[in-house]
Motif scaffolding. Structure first.
Motif, PDB file in Angstrom:
ATOM      1  N   UNK B  85     -37.908 -23.703  42.113  1.00  0.00           N
ATOM      2  CA  UNK B  85     -37.441 -23.775  43.495  1.00  0.00           C
ATOM      3  C   UNK B  85     -35.917 -23.624  43.547  1.00  0.00           C
ATOM      4  N   UNK B  86     -35.250 -24.214  42.573  1.00  0.00           N
ATOM      5  CA  UNK B  86     -33.790 -24.118  42.501  1.00  0.00           C
ATOM      6  C   UNK B  86     -33.318 -22.681  42.273  1.00  0.00           C
ATOM      7  N   UNK B  87     -34.076 -21.930  41.481  1.00  0.00           N
ATOM      8  CA  UNK B  87     -33.717 -20.531  41.238  1.00  0.00           C
ATOM      9  C   UNK B  87     -33.764 -19.732  42.552  1.00  0.00           C
ATOM     10  N   UNK B  88     -34.755 -20.051  43.381  1.00  0.00           N
ATOM     11  CA  UNK B  88     -34.943 -19.303  44.620  1.00  0.00           C
ATOM     12  C   UNK B  88     -34.033 -19.810  45.735  1.00  0.00           C
ATOM     13  N   UNK B  89     -33.787 -21.119  45.765  1.00  0.00           N
ATOM     14  CA  UNK B  89     -32.905 -21.667  46.797  1.00  0.00           C
ATOM     15  C   UNK B  89     -31.960 -22.695  46.208  1.00  0.00           C
ATOM     16  N   UNK B  90     -30.824 -22.199  45.711  1.00  0.00           N
ATOM     17  CA  UNK B  90     -29.871 -23.087  45.050  1.00  0.00           C
ATOM     18  C   UNK B  90     -29.123 -23.970  46.037  1.00  0.00           C
ATOM     19  N   UNK B  91     -29.278 -23.708  47.346  1.00  0.00           N
ATOM     20  CA  UNK B  91     -28.607 -24.538  48.349  1.00  0.00           C
ATOM     21  C   UNK B  91     -29.370 -25.824  48.673  1.00  0.00           C
ATOM     22  N   UNK B  92     -30.620 -25.922  48.248  1.00  0.00           N
ATOM     23  CA  UNK B  92     -31.385 -27.135  48.534  1.00  0.00           C
ATOM     24  C   UNK B  92     -30.817 -28.306  47.724  1.00  0.00           C
ATOM     25  N   UNK B  93     -30.811 -29.502  48.357  1.00  0.00           N
ATOM     26  CA  UNK B  93     -30.415 -30.707  47.629  1.00  0.00           C
ATOM     27  C   UNK B  93     -31.694 -31.350  47.090  1.00  0.00           C
ATOM     28  N   UNK B  94     -31.894 -31.264  45.797  1.00  0.00           N
ATOM     29  CA  UNK B  94     -33.132 -31.776  45.209  1.00  0.00           C
ATOM     30  C   UNK B  94     -32.995 -33.255  44.875  1.00  0.00           C
ATOM     31  N   UNK B  95     -33.878 -34.066  45.468  1.00  0.00           N
ATOM     32  CA  UNK B  95     -33.931 -35.492  45.141  1.00  0.00           C
ATOM     33  C   UNK B  95     -35.316 -35.754  44.582  1.00  0.00           C
ATOM     34  N   UNK B  96     -35.351 -36.109  43.298  1.00  0.00           N
ATOM     35  CA  UNK B  96     -36.639 -36.218  42.621  1.00  0.00           C
ATOM     36  C   UNK B  96     -36.905 -37.640  42.173  1.00  0.00           C
ATOM     37  N   UNK B  97     -38.175 -38.019  42.236  1.00  0.00           N
ATOM     38  CA  UNK B  97     -38.604 -39.333  41.796  1.00  0.00           C
ATOM     39  C   UNK B  97     -39.686 -39.169  40.735  1.00  0.00           C
ATOM     40  N   UNK B  98     -39.541 -39.924  39.665  1.00  0.00           N
ATOM     41  CA  UNK B  98     -40.534 -39.867  38.594  1.00  0.00           C
ATOM     42  C   UNK B  98     -40.763 -41.281  38.078  1.00  0.00           C
ATOM     43  N   UNK B  99     -41.790 -41.452  37.261  1.00  0.00           N
ATOM     44  CA  UNK B  99     -42.044 -42.749  36.646  1.00  0.00           C
ATOM     45  C   UNK B  99     -41.721 -42.688  35.170  1.00  0.00           C
ATOM     46  N   UNK B 100     -41.824 -43.828  34.504  1.00  0.00           N
ATOM     47  CA  UNK B 100     -41.519 -43.852  33.074  1.00  0.00           C
ATOM     48  C   UNK B 100     -42.651 -43.188  32.277  1.00  0.00           C
ATOM     49  N   UNK B 101     -43.876 -43.263  32.792  1.00  0.00           N
ATOM     50  CA  UNK B 101     -44.959 -42.528  32.137  1.00  0.00           C
ATOM     51  C   UNK B 101     -44.773 -41.039  32.383  1.00  0.00           C
ATOM     52  N   UNK B 102     -44.488 -40.722  33.617  1.00  0.00           N
ATOM     53  CA  UNK B 102     -44.305 -39.341  34.043  1.00  0.00           C
ATOM     54  C   UNK B 102     -43.183 -38.652  33.253  1.00  0.00           C
ATOM     55  N   UNK B 103     -42.095 -39.389  33.015  1.00  0.00           N
ATOM     56  CA  UNK B 103     -40.942 -38.787  32.343  1.00  0.00           C
ATOM     57  C   UNK B 103     -40.948 -38.990  30.831  1.00  0.00           C
TER      58      UNK B 103
END
Ligand SMILES: Cc1ncc(C[n+]2csc(CCOP(=O)(O)OP(=O)(O)O)c2C)c(N)n1
Ligand code: SF4
Ligand SMILES: [Mg+2]
Lengths: 592, 345
Positions: B85-103
């Motif tokens: 998504x960042x490659x296609x729209x570098x202007x977006x502000x990405x705020x991501x949430x993950x868990x300790x299992x997930x990451x």
């Protein structure tokens, strides 16, 4: 001597990493240059240097492109396979060998022609003698077949473009070999080439490069990839063409390239790209698709456009990494857990590789789903003839994307997954637009995209997805049908089998059978495929795998009364399809 | 009177749906901080993209920023989707949430490679030491000797995601606690002002499976074992520094990409966030003593991001016209001619 013109098979046995590929391509291109209908197949091992490699060149005025039934001229350079290669030959075969290998050549029933290739090469360049030795069999072949000197020089120039020194040395080697052969071998070959009118338009190109150009003209915005044979050259070709064809006014590129950490990530990137409104694509082979499976289901369920090209190699598992197969068809069609179904485009020629290369993005955005391009090593990594690619005949189809508030206001009762138009395809908005934002998810969702476990909501959502993909059938490329009047036997086939079908057809005709053929070019299959089966008494589904994967798909989806007409011929040994093998099996299953 | 931010938006514009997590779950506190930080920073909600994987933590994007698009992807693979998504729209502000299992388990590979690319995003790990959603199995970040409500104590060595991020050259690495609202808000606001990969590893107690005192990630344990590196204060670019009260003790200021400032007030010892070795020492020393070190551990600004190195055109790729994406018919003629010439030179 009575000569047989433009109808023979040459087999070159070498070890890889010895530079023989240049020699083989020079033989191929010089014949192509003369207008001789010719095809070449590279059977290479999965290593970088030292293992046996065979290159098969077939000349055929009839246009046959499959490897022939027998070898007419055998070149042996590789000590490791020397004995086995010799033993396999039919009596009367011409054998060209390197005398410096100091290996026995005990085939009195063959025409054995030696040349001290390494010694002669040392005369030109002691350092490069091992590599240069391969140029000597080119000269030997040129003498035996009567290949024009002009055609040889232009093939050499093309091969070593811009490297003047290499061109001179290699031309000298070929010319020395030609003189040696004419003095020592004489006129012993009943096989020869004769120039034919060559359309000045035609050229040879690998399927992978044709797909790459198709993607470039299809507006690809992001390529993510993880190297794997036989798909790497597709990605590398895109990377190569981007600076030439995809530069914006400010000099920057309009296509991002990410070498991913694995295929799983590559698929995730395509998903992210499609979600954000771009045209993302990745290419891989069977093992990569296996890894991507979880994401493939997310494409399907969350309805995100994307393109994956699968260049098939021989499975299962790591399998025969440098051999060909149509073993991934059912996997691509139904990849990922749960009920899923994906559009699969199946080119059979390099022209279609280009065309489906750009069309894949249009279908993906139109149907808001994942589209597979389905190729294989044979079509992808060997060189095939084209008279040039046609510019896309249609404008880009960006699908149902709402980009403004006015467009939004014009839609009654908008919901991300609401089937407003009754075609199963809902409208979508893009992140950053501020229009009807939702949290995309792979979990169950209602027509507004809100999480739901409601049985009816789930059931209806799955029915709509089925309708949506079903609706693509007659939009996707129709089959190519060559129909005989008799309407008795029909053959359904697909993809690279196109290169063997004419010869298979001729062989069956020799047996007194008259067969119609239908080349399927997409899944879900077009309604014309059903019509074809309807019009024939017996229909053989012929494919390069063990289990009859298209046969299985047809049996599952066809109306009951057509299923009993189907027969399966499925065969795969890793090699490109030999016509005789399939013709025999077709006759066998039909009991004719 | 209702309070408005610099965009004249009420805080309610940044809220999300009703949470379905267990009452008291640390993750809900973090969602509130995300709402607060995005509002206070005056980020346009439509310019944000919310990303997550799978887990209780990854469900939370449904509970904040309802006006932003988002993607709740698959388990452990959020970074790759964000990359595309960042490659296609570098202007977006990405705020991501993950868990300790997930990451730290299923997604550790993508976590590492997103850092390596310096993907321009805020990456929040809601770290409770367990897999909440699958009912409380240990995760790979749980400390040796820590014990959840049921079962035996964990015997395996933990993966410290901050240490790992520092080692990988991550450009912004912080640790905080869901119960430290002020610290977490300041760090998150700073992360939003950063350009490049900003990781915040937030200890976020799972009240259902691991909030007993023997759990190193319970409220009680963290409260009494929190080793604060410095007191953090965020000063946005739209409120002049000169108008901000100068603290009495020692402090240092860090300037962020968007012109904002993060003020670090020294607590006891001075920590230099530009020093990777100091960051690793702080992490390891705290771990040895069974403590959690919180604050801005490492900061390395002005590094090229994932899209910077690709030579892309200035317009985000999503904004290109069809003509800019499809080369001309003339160019294809030249391509064909080029092939013909090389096949009949
Ligand atoms: C491929 C796959 N494997 C397993 C699961 C099951 N699963 C769902 S969430 C989860 C762990 C979540 O733990 P964590 O990331 O720490 O999130 P938390 O619930 O603790 O916030 C697992 C194993 C899954 N969804 N997908
Ligand atoms: S199970 Fe634990 S992590 Fe999940 S919502 Fe409940 S308290 Fe939070
Ligand atoms: Mg957890």
């Amino acid at each position: 001597m009575d000569k047989i013109y433009n109808d023979f098979t040459i087999n070159v046995a070498t070890a890889n990493g010895t530079g023989s590929q240049s020699s083989n391509l020079i033989i191929l291109h010089s014949m192509f240059e003369m207008g001789v209908p010719v095809s070449g197949k590279n059977l290479f091992p999965s290593n970088i240097s030292g293992l046996p490699t065979w290159f098969i060149i077939r000349a055929s005025d009839k246009g046959y492109q499959a490897p022939g039934d027998e070898t007419n001229i055998q070149i042996i350079m590789n000590k490791d396979t020397w004995e086995k290669d010799l033993k396999a030959l039919e009596p009367g075969t011409i054998v060209i060998f390197n005398e410096d290998a100091k290996m026995p050549v005990e085939r009195d029933d063959c025409i054995c022609l030696g040349m001290p290739m390494t010694t002669m090469a040392r005369g030109i360049s002691p350092k490069m003698a091992r590599l240069m030795a391969n140029m000597y069999y080119v000269g030997g072949i040129a003498h035996l077949l009567g290949i024009d000197e002009g055609a040889i020089s232009s093939a050499v120039e093309q091969q070593f473009r811009g490297k003047e020194n290499a061109i001179t040395m290699n031309l000298q080697a070929i010319s020395e070999a030609r003189s040696y052969a004419s003095e020592n071998w004489g006129d012993v070959s009943k096989f020869a080439v004769v120039a034919r009118d060559k359309s000045s338009d035609t050229f040879l190109i690998e399927g992978n490069e044709a797909v790459a150009l198709g993607c470039i003209y299809g507006g690809i915005n992001m390529l993510s990839w993880y190297p794997i044979t036989p798909s790497s050259s597709l990605a590398e070709s895109i990377i190569n063409w981007i600076p030439k064809l995809r530069e914006a006014g400010d000099g920057g590129s309009t296509c991002a390239v990410v070498q991913a950490e694995d295929e799983l990530a590559a698929a995730g990137m395509v998903l992210g790209a499609g979600w954000a409104g771009g045209r993302g694509m990745t290419c891989t082979s069977g093992p990569g698709i296996s890894l991507m499976s979880e994401f493939i289901g997310l494409f399907y369920f969350a309805e995100v456009p994307g393109v994956i090209w699968d260049i098939n190699r021989t499975g299962p598992s790591t399998g025969l990494p440098t051999r060909t197969q149509q073993g991934d068809l059912s996997m691509c069609y139904e990849a990922s857990h749960g009920d899923t179904q994906h559009i699969v485009l199946i080119p059979g020629t390099v022209d279609e590789c280009f065309e489906f290369g750009w069309r894949a993005f249009d279908y993906a955005e139109r149907f808001q789903t994942l589209v597979f391009g389905f190729g294989d090593l044979d079509l992808g990594m060997n060189r095939w003839s084209t008279s040039g690619f046609d510019y896309p005949s249609e404008k880009m189809d960006r699908g149902k994307v709402i980009r403004t508030q006015e467009q939004m206001d014009a839609i009654p009762d908008f919901g991300r997954y609401r089937d407003v138009d009754g075609d199963g395809v809902a409208y979508r908005t893009l992140p950053g637009s501020g229009l009807a934002p939702i949290l995309y998810r792979g979990t169950g969702h209602d027509e507004d995209g809100i999480y739901s476990e409601d049985p009816d909501v789930y059931y209806q959502a799955m029915q709509r997805l089925k309708r949506k993909i079903d609706g693509s059938r007659d939009v996707l490329p129709a089959p190519v049908i060559r129909e005989e009047e008799e309407g008795d036997v029909g053959i359904i086939f697909y993809g690279s089998m196109e290169n063997s079908i004419v010869e298979i057809d001729d062989m069956l005709e020799e047996r007194g059978m008259s067969v119609s053929t239908c080349r399927v070019r997409a899944l879900p299959y077009h309604s014309e495929v059903e019509g074809f089966i309807e019009r024939h008494n017996r229909v053989v589904v012929m494919e390069i795998n063990r289990d009859g994967q298209l046969y299985g798909i047809l049996r599952k989806e066809l109306p009951r009364h057509l299923i009993s007409k189907l027969y399966s011929v499925a065969y795969s040994d890793g090699l490109p399809p030999k016509a005789r093998e399939y013709a025999n099996r077709v006759a066998e299953v039909l009991g004719d | 009177m209702v309070k408005l931010n610099v965009l004249n938006l009420e805080k309610s514009e940044y809220k999300g749906g009703k949470s379905s997590l267990c009452p008291g779950c640390g993750h809900d506190q973090i969602s509130n901080v995300i709402i607060q930080a995005a509002w206070e920073n005056g980020i346009k909600p439509e310019g944000i993209a919310k990303m997550s994987g799978i887990g209780c933590s990854s469900k939370t994007p449904a509970y904040f920023l309802a006006k932003s698009h988002g993607f709740n992807t698959v388990h452990g693979r959020m970074p790759s989707v964000t990359t595309g998504a960042n490659m296609i729209n570098k202007d977006l502000a990405f705020i991501a949430v993950s868990g300790d299992g997930d990451t730290a388990s299923i997604g550790i590979g993508q976590f590492i490679h997103a850092i390596r690319r310096n993907l321009d995003m805020v990456y929040i790990i809601e770290n409770n030491g367990v897999y909440g959603l699958t009912k409380g199995q240990y995760s790979a970040t749980v400390e040796k000797g820590s014990k959840k409500k049921k079962g035996t104590a964990n015997e395996q060595a933990p993966i410290d995601l901050c240490a790992m991020a520092v080692n990988l050259g991550c450009t912004f690495v912080a640790r905080s606690f869901s119960g430290s609202k002020k610290q977490l808000t300041a760090l998150l606001r700073a992360a939003m002002s950063h350009r490049g990969m900003a990781i915040i590893d937030v200890i976020s107690p799972c009240v259902t499976f691991a909030n007993n005192d023997e759990s190193y990630r319970s409220y009680n344990y963290v409260k009494s074992n929190d080793e604060v590196l410095h007191i953090v204060d965020y000063i946005p670019h739209f409120s002049p520094l000169s108008e901000v009260e100068v603290p009495e003790g020692e402090f240092s200021d860090i300037s962020l990409f968007d012109g904002s400032t993060l003020r670090l007030e020294t607590v006891s010892e001075d920590h230099d966030p530009g020093d990777a070795v100091a960051a690793l020492r702080a992490i390891h020393e705290a771990t040895q003593e069974g403590r959690h070190v919180t604050g801005l551990l490492y900061y390395n600004p002005n590094q090229p991001t994932a899209t910077d190195t690709l030579g892309l055109t200035d317009t985000p790729l999503v904004g290109l016209s069809d003509e800019e994406m499809r080369p001309s018919a003339e160019s294809l003629k030249e391509v064909n001619a080029g092939f013909r010439a090389s096949d009949s030179s």
